[in-house]
Design an enzyme around this catalytic site. Structure first.
Site, PDB file in Angstrom:
ATOM      1  N   GLY A 250       0.834  -1.211   0.000  1.00  0.00           N
ATOM      2  CA  GLY A 250       0.000   0.000   0.000  1.00  0.00           C
ATOM      3  C   GLY A 250       0.865   1.255   0.000  1.00  0.00           C
ATOM      4  O   GLY A 250       1.962   1.255   0.561  1.00  0.00           O
TER       5      GLY A 250
ATOM      6  N   ARG B 248       0.001  -4.327  -4.839  1.00  0.00           N
ATOM      7  CA  ARG B 248       0.009  -5.492  -3.940  1.00  0.00           C
ATOM      8  C   ARG B 248       0.146  -6.698  -4.859  1.00  0.00           C
ATOM      9  O   ARG B 248      -0.822  -7.123  -5.482  1.00  0.00           O
ATOM     10  CB  ARG B 248      -1.293  -5.547  -3.149  1.00  0.00           C
ATOM     11  CG  ARG B 248      -1.455  -4.387  -2.201  1.00  0.00           C
ATOM     12  CD  ARG B 248      -2.428  -4.714  -1.122  1.00  0.00           C
ATOM     13  NE  ARG B 248      -2.668  -3.569  -0.267  1.00  0.00           N
ATOM     14  CZ  ARG B 248      -1.915  -3.246   0.780  1.00  0.00           C
ATOM     15  NH1 ARG B 248      -0.862  -3.963   1.088  1.00  0.00           N
ATOM     16  NH2 ARG B 248      -2.218  -2.189   1.516  1.00  0.00           N
TER      17      ARG B 248
ATOM     18  N   ASP C 123       5.657  -5.101   5.989  1.00  0.00           N
ATOM     19  CA  ASP C 123       6.068  -6.449   6.392  1.00  0.00           C
ATOM     20  C   ASP C 123       6.168  -7.421   5.211  1.00  0.00           C
ATOM     21  O   ASP C 123       7.145  -8.169   5.094  1.00  0.00           O
ATOM     22  CB  ASP C 123       5.179  -6.996   7.515  1.00  0.00           C
ATOM     23  CG  ASP C 123       3.687  -6.938   7.185  1.00  0.00           C
ATOM     24  OD1 ASP C 123       3.308  -6.243   6.220  1.00  0.00           O
ATOM     25  OD2 ASP C 123       2.900  -7.586   7.895  1.00  0.00           O
TER      26      ASP C 123
ATOM     27  N   THR D  15       5.055   1.464   6.632  1.00  0.00           N
ATOM     28  CA  THR D  15       3.685   0.984   6.716  1.00  0.00           C
ATOM     29  C   THR D  15       2.917   1.933   7.596  1.00  0.00           C
ATOM     30  O   THR D  15       3.337   2.274   8.696  1.00  0.00           O
ATOM     31  CB  THR D  15       3.511  -0.455   7.260  1.00  0.00           C
ATOM     32  OG1 THR D  15       2.138  -0.617   7.609  1.00  0.00           O
ATOM     33  CG2 THR D  15       4.342  -0.765   8.476  1.00  0.00           C
TER      34      THR D  15
ATOM     35  N   ASP E 146       0.379   1.275   9.060  1.00  0.00           N
ATOM     36  CA  ASP E 146      -0.074   0.564  10.257  1.00  0.00           C
ATOM     37  C   ASP E 146       0.966   0.616  11.377  1.00  0.00           C
ATOM     38  O   ASP E 146       0.646   0.336  12.536  1.00  0.00           O
ATOM     39  CB  ASP E 146      -0.383  -0.901   9.925  1.00  0.00           C
ATOM     40  CG  ASP E 146      -1.597  -1.055   9.009  1.00  0.00           C
ATOM     41  OD1 ASP E 146      -2.309  -0.064   8.793  1.00  0.00           O
ATOM     42  OD2 ASP E 146      -1.823  -2.170   8.508  1.00  0.00           O
TER      43      ASP E 146
ATOM     44  N   ASP F 268       3.405  -1.293  12.201  1.00  0.00           N
ATOM     45  CA  ASP F 268       3.570  -2.518  12.990  1.00  0.00           C
ATOM     46  C   ASP F 268       4.724  -3.393  12.534  1.00  0.00           C
ATOM     47  O   ASP F 268       4.774  -4.582  12.832  1.00  0.00           O
ATOM     48  CB  ASP F 268       2.263  -3.317  13.014  1.00  0.00           C
ATOM     49  CG  ASP F 268       1.716  -3.624  11.623  1.00  0.00           C
ATOM     50  OD1 ASP F 268       2.389  -3.300  10.630  1.00  0.00           O
ATOM     51  OD2 ASP F 268       0.606  -4.180  11.544  1.00  0.00           O
TER      52      ASP F 268
ATOM     53  N   ARG G 243      -4.655  -3.280  10.009  1.00  0.00           N
ATOM     54  CA  ARG G 243      -5.093  -4.619   9.637  1.00  0.00           C
ATOM     55  C   ARG G 243      -4.938  -5.622  10.768  1.00  0.00           C
ATOM     56  O   ARG G 243      -5.832  -6.402  11.038  1.00  0.00           O
ATOM     57  CB  ARG G 243      -4.228  -5.094   8.478  1.00  0.00           C
ATOM     58  CG  ARG G 243      -5.011  -5.305   7.242  1.00  0.00           C
ATOM     59  CD  ARG G 243      -4.152  -5.901   6.199  1.00  0.00           C
ATOM     60  NE  ARG G 243      -3.004  -5.074   5.862  1.00  0.00           N
ATOM     61  CZ  ARG G 243      -2.121  -5.415   4.957  1.00  0.00           C
ATOM     62  NH1 ARG G 243      -2.223  -6.549   4.321  1.00  0.00           N
ATOM     63  NH2 ARG G 243      -1.111  -4.619   4.683  1.00  0.00           N
TER      64      ARG G 243
HETATM   65  O1  F6P Z   1      -1.289  -2.085   5.063  1.00  0.00           O
HETATM   66  C1  F6P Z   1      -1.737  -0.794   5.278  1.00  0.00           C
HETATM   67  C2  F6P Z   1      -3.173  -0.662   5.006  1.00  0.00           C
HETATM   68  O2  F6P Z   1      -3.352   0.691   5.002  1.00  0.00           O
HETATM   69  C3  F6P Z   1      -4.109  -1.370   5.989  1.00  0.00           C
HETATM   70  O3  F6P Z   1      -4.326  -0.660   7.149  1.00  0.00           O
HETATM   71  C4  F6P Z   1      -5.350  -1.537   5.146  1.00  0.00           C
HETATM   72  O4  F6P Z   1      -6.115  -2.649   5.569  1.00  0.00           O
HETATM   73  C5  F6P Z   1      -4.807  -1.784   3.805  1.00  0.00           C
HETATM   74  O5  F6P Z   1      -3.582  -1.117   3.731  1.00  0.00           O
HETATM   75  C6  F6P Z   1      -5.700  -1.340   2.671  1.00  0.00           C
HETATM   76  O6  F6P Z   1      -5.090  -1.695   1.487  1.00  0.00           O
HETATM   77  P1  F6P Z   1      -5.652  -1.452   0.038  1.00  0.00           P
HETATM   78  O7  F6P Z   1      -5.450  -0.003  -0.271  1.00  0.00           O
HETATM   79  O8  F6P Z   1      -4.816  -2.323  -0.818  1.00  0.00           O
HETATM   80  O9  F6P Z   1      -7.089  -1.825   0.058  1.00  0.00           O
END
Ligand code: F6P
Length: 343
Positions: free
Chosen positions: A10, A72, A102, A124, A126, A128, A170
């Site tokens: 992301g 992704r 990660d 990230t 997140d 984490d 997440r």
């Molecule tokens: O991994 C970071 C994140 O922002 C998460 O918090 C979220 O679930 C995800 O990406 C959303 O990803 P996408 O934009 O691919 O739907």
């Protein structure tokens, strides 16, 4: 030296600041910088990369997103993607800087174990990634959460309502916990410290009895719904099209409906979603991304491959990629307890 740079997973505000730091330092020292398009996807199949110029890097420090594009992209489905990447690195670049979270760093670590000249950069939203206190994008995300809560407080107070605010996160609750702390949340629900519906409703009732006629409840998208009396949705994936995404689980709306049903309060829901990832990075994210980008570049020229710059006690230090490539860093009890003092 040809230094490849990619951003994978992301996007997050601050990626361009890191690309700029790596790119400008490399160009200054006479190296070639190859911008690889769309993360690992740019190294599978036909090589998708081109040299970055000083002009490409000018003025990007304040821009959100990533000028390289990202994706992704699952290198294990179909199998063989990792081996393609390994071969492409050998064919097209002398070193690779992989900026990502990660999933990205697990791949970087795998490549480094096979002697690929790879250095990571922690990103990230997140926040984490194990082994670092901080990742690119997190400060911007919590600033957006805090500002949103400020705005939601005034309307919640005027209408004597409960507002449930769903944040990203997440597997962990960093965005909800620290965004909620900064924005004065009245309750925070995160995966690390589950609470029951009874506890949530009792808490809102206690606030009502004390004359606090509104409440802002912040919930991380990754909480376990079964504890709140809901059902889980099976395999979750943010890859490609057609997967069940974390946001699709609708934990904010679910929690709001439960609070209304069980507590009899008037409830509204705000899902912050990708607003937390878009737009320009905060000054902190720009500076942090510049610091780790610069450290990654220095690691490359020093031949310190298999490493990633992380922040510890406000210092940027290099650690092996293998240390950040396992599991997730959870919100510790003392941080959650500090948040709860203000509920
Ligand atoms: O991994 C970071 C994140 O922002 C998460 O918090 C979220 O679930 C995800 O990406 C959303 O990803 P996408 O934009 O691919 O739907």
């Amino acid at each position: 030296m040809r230094i490849g740079v990619l951003t994978a997973g992301g996007d997050a505000p601050g990626l361009n600041a890191a690309i700029r730091a790596i790119g400008e330092m490399a160009l200054r020292d006479g190296h070639e910088v190859i911008g690889i398009a769309n993360g690992w996807a740019g190294l599978v199949g036909d090589f998708d990369g081109s040299p970055l110029t000083a002009k490409d890097l000018r003025g990007v420090i304040g821009q959100g997103g990533t000028l390289l594009g990202t994706a992704r992209f699952n290198l294990d489905k179909p199998a063989g993607g990792r081996e393609c990447v390994l071969a492409a690195i050998g064919d097209h670049v002398d070193a690779l800087v992989a900026i990502g979270g990660d999933g990205t760093q697990r791949i970087s670590s795998w490549l480094a174990e096979r002697n690929a000249p790879v250095v990571g950069v922690p990103k990230t939203l997140d926040n984490d990634l194990p082994g670092t206190n901080y990742c690119i994008g997190f400060d911007t995300a919590i600033s957006i959460v805090a500002e949103s809560l400020d705005r939601l407080h005034t309307t919640a107070a005027s209408h004597h309502r409960v507002i449930v605010v769903e944040t990203m996160g997440r597997s962990t609750g960093w965005v909800a916990a620290l965004g909620g702390l900064a924005g004065g949340a009245d309750m925070i629900v995160i995966p690390e410290f589950p609470v029951t519906m009874d506890e949530i409703v009792e808490h809102i009732n206690r606030r009502r009895s004390a004359g606090l006629v509104y409440s802002i409840v912040v919930v991380a998208e990754g909480i376990n719904l079964t504890i709140l009396g809901g059902a889980e949705m099976g395999d979750l994936s943010n890859e490609g099209v057609g997967g069940v995404r974390h946001a699709t689980r609708g934990v904010g709306h679910f929690l709001a409906a439960k609070i209304e049903e069980q507590g009899g309060f008037e409830v509204r829901t705000t899902v912050l979603g990708h607003l937390q990832r878009g737009g320009s990075p905060t000054a902190h994210d720009r500076i942090f991304a510049t610091r780790v980008g610069a450290a990654a570049y220095e690691a490359v020229v020093a031949g310190k491959f298999g490493m990633i710059p992380v922040v510890r006690d406000d210092n940027v230090v290099l650690v092996p990629l293998s240390t950040v490539a396992v599991g997730q860093r959870k919100v510790p009890r003392e941080i959650y307890d500090l948040c709860a003092v203000f509920f």
